[in-house]
Write a protein that holds these residues in place. Sequence first.
Motif, PDB file in Angstrom:
ATOM      1  N   CYS A   6       0.747  -0.727   0.024  1.00  0.00           N
ATOM      2  CA  CYS A   6      -0.178  -0.425  -0.237  1.00  0.00           C
ATOM      3  C   CYS A   6       0.618   1.266   0.108  1.00  0.00           C
ATOM      4  O   CYS A   6       1.814   1.620   0.663  1.00  0.00           O
ATOM      5  CB  CYS A   6      -0.598  -0.049   1.723  1.00  0.00           C
ATOM      6  SG  CYS A   6      -1.994   1.410   1.276  1.00  0.00           S
ATOM      7  N   ILE A   8       0.850   5.186   0.593  1.00  0.00           N
ATOM      8  CA  ILE A   8       0.511   6.478   0.661  1.00  0.00           C
ATOM      9  C   ILE A   8       1.452   7.174   0.475  1.00  0.00           C
ATOM     10  O   ILE A   8       2.687   7.421   0.221  1.00  0.00           O
ATOM     11  CB  ILE A   8       0.323   5.882   2.430  1.00  0.00           C
ATOM     12  CG1 ILE A   8      -0.773   5.070   3.179  1.00  0.00           C
ATOM     13  CG2 ILE A   8      -0.305   7.472   2.776  1.00  0.00           C
ATOM     14  CD1 ILE A   8      -0.672   4.951   3.889  1.00  0.00           C
ATOM     15  N   VAL A  28      -2.249   5.692  -2.545  1.00  0.00           N
ATOM     16  CA  VAL A  28      -3.335   6.571  -1.686  1.00  0.00           C
ATOM     17  C   VAL A  28      -3.126   7.512  -1.735  1.00  0.00           C
ATOM     18  O   VAL A  28      -1.576   7.862  -1.210  1.00  0.00           O
ATOM     19  CB  VAL A  28      -3.787   5.682  -0.396  1.00  0.00           C
ATOM     20  CG1 VAL A  28      -4.953   6.698   0.441  1.00  0.00           C
ATOM     21  CG2 VAL A  28      -4.179   4.320  -0.630  1.00  0.00           C
ATOM     22  N   ALA A  30      -2.719  10.888   0.025  1.00  0.00           N
ATOM     23  CA  ALA A  30      -3.146  11.193   1.786  1.00  0.00           C
ATOM     24  C   ALA A  30      -3.103  13.001   1.291  1.00  0.00           C
ATOM     25  O   ALA A  30      -2.747  13.958   1.452  1.00  0.00           O
ATOM     26  CB  ALA A  30      -2.497  10.822   2.910  1.00  0.00           C
ATOM     27  N   THR A  75      -2.500  10.645   7.205  1.00  0.00           N
ATOM     28  CA  THR A  75      -1.351   9.316   6.860  1.00  0.00           C
ATOM     29  C   THR A  75      -2.150   7.819   7.419  1.00  0.00           C
ATOM     30  O   THR A  75      -2.449   7.560   6.550  1.00  0.00           O
ATOM     31  CB  THR A  75      -0.220   9.956   6.784  1.00  0.00           C
ATOM     32  OG1 THR A  75       0.547  11.141   5.985  1.00  0.00           O
ATOM     33  CG2 THR A  75       0.730   8.421   6.358  1.00  0.00           C
ATOM     34  N   ALA A  78      -5.348   6.665   6.320  1.00  0.00           N
ATOM     35  CA  ALA A  78      -5.209   6.456   4.731  1.00  0.00           C
ATOM     36  C   ALA A  78      -4.218   4.744   5.088  1.00  0.00           C
ATOM     37  O   ALA A  78      -4.903   3.869   3.819  1.00  0.00           O
ATOM     38  CB  ALA A  78      -3.940   6.952   3.862  1.00  0.00           C
ATOM     39  N   LEU A  79      -3.975   4.882   6.499  1.00  0.00           N
ATOM     40  CA  LEU A  79      -2.822   3.731   6.471  1.00  0.00           C
ATOM     41  C   LEU A  79      -4.321   2.448   6.839  1.00  0.00           C
ATOM     42  O   LEU A  79      -3.862   1.721   6.991  1.00  0.00           O
ATOM     43  CB  LEU A  79      -1.928   4.046   7.611  1.00  0.00           C
ATOM     44  CG  LEU A  79      -1.088   2.465   7.665  1.00  0.00           C
ATOM     45  CD1 LEU A  79       0.608   3.027   7.629  1.00  0.00           C
ATOM     46  CD2 LEU A  79      -1.421   1.852   9.480  1.00  0.00           C
ATOM     47  N   GLY A  82      -5.856   1.423   4.411  1.00  0.00           N
ATOM     48  CA  GLY A  82      -5.083   0.430   3.602  1.00  0.00           C
ATOM     49  C   GLY A  82      -5.308  -1.273   4.129  1.00  0.00           C
ATOM     50  O   GLY A  82      -5.293  -2.519   4.009  1.00  0.00           O
ATOM     51  N   PHE A  90       4.401  -1.026   3.982  1.00  0.00           N
ATOM     52  CA  PHE A  90       3.219   0.175   3.554  1.00  0.00           C
ATOM     53  C   PHE A  90       4.226   1.017   3.326  1.00  0.00           C
ATOM     54  O   PHE A  90       5.686   1.127   3.603  1.00  0.00           O
ATOM     55  CB  PHE A  90       2.419   0.938   4.558  1.00  0.00           C
ATOM     56  CG  PHE A  90       1.413   0.090   4.638  1.00  0.00           C
ATOM     57  CD1 PHE A  90      -0.047   0.493   4.775  1.00  0.00           C
ATOM     58  CD2 PHE A  90       0.886  -0.684   5.202  1.00  0.00           C
ATOM     59  CE1 PHE A  90      -1.008  -0.064   4.947  1.00  0.00           C
ATOM     60  CE2 PHE A  90       0.143  -1.497   6.492  1.00  0.00           C
ATOM     61  CZ  PHE A  90      -1.255  -1.386   5.556  1.00  0.00           C
ATOM     62  N   ILE A  92       5.288   5.499   2.615  1.00  0.00           N
ATOM     63  CA  ILE A  92       4.484   6.868   2.774  1.00  0.00           C
ATOM     64  C   ILE A  92       5.702   6.997   1.705  1.00  0.00           C
ATOM     65  O   ILE A  92       7.555   7.409   2.442  1.00  0.00           O
ATOM     66  CB  ILE A  92       5.066   6.858   4.385  1.00  0.00           C
ATOM     67  CG1 ILE A  92       3.829   5.268   5.193  1.00  0.00           C
ATOM     68  CG2 ILE A  92       4.046   8.527   4.166  1.00  0.00           C
ATOM     69  CD1 ILE A  92       3.849   5.722   6.136  1.00  0.00           C
TER      70      ILE A  92
END
Length: 205
Positions: A6, A8, A28, A30, A75, A78-79, A82, A90, A92
Amino acid sequence: MEERYCCIVGAGERTAALPRTGPGDLLVAADGGFAWLEALGLRPDLVVGDFDSMEPPSSRPDAVRLPKEKDETDTMAALRLGRERGYRNFRIYGGTGGRFDHTLANLQILAWLARRGERGWLYGAGWTATAIMDGMLDFGAEHRGMISVFAHSDEALGVDLEGLKYPLRNAALENTFALGVSNEFTGVPARVSVRRGTLLVIWQN
């Protein structure tokens, strides 16, 4: 089975490390990270935020709108989305620079994930960070530059640093003293490990 990620993208500094996704990955945006993805010509699978750094994108009526007064960052929200979709790894981007408190919050996210048996990577300007708990992290011989290791839990016990300029063996690190700062790769495979506790590991790209 190949790992899924995922990715972000936040509203922080835009780095040389660019969001990269493969089949099965989730992208994603954010909040203001949507503008960076738009500039890169990338379409996120999800858009989430309280939109305090930009107007909600009119092209995404499906955006998840968060209240401005809330207990977690965009953030982190968003996590969580996911994780609800089954992701446990993840990446970022755009999570550093600007307000230091948000950078620190994203470093804490790495430890939050590690304590749940998951993994996150935070990409800054010329550096990458991750966290490990009761485990190890291996680096190939191609790595160069600095690497620093910090205790995130009160104590990190049984810390080994192998293949680095300043090795450690069965060391105890505390989160009030930076014993592991400014180590160096040496052109050979390296390993950071901790028997009990959580380590935050930051290295130069």
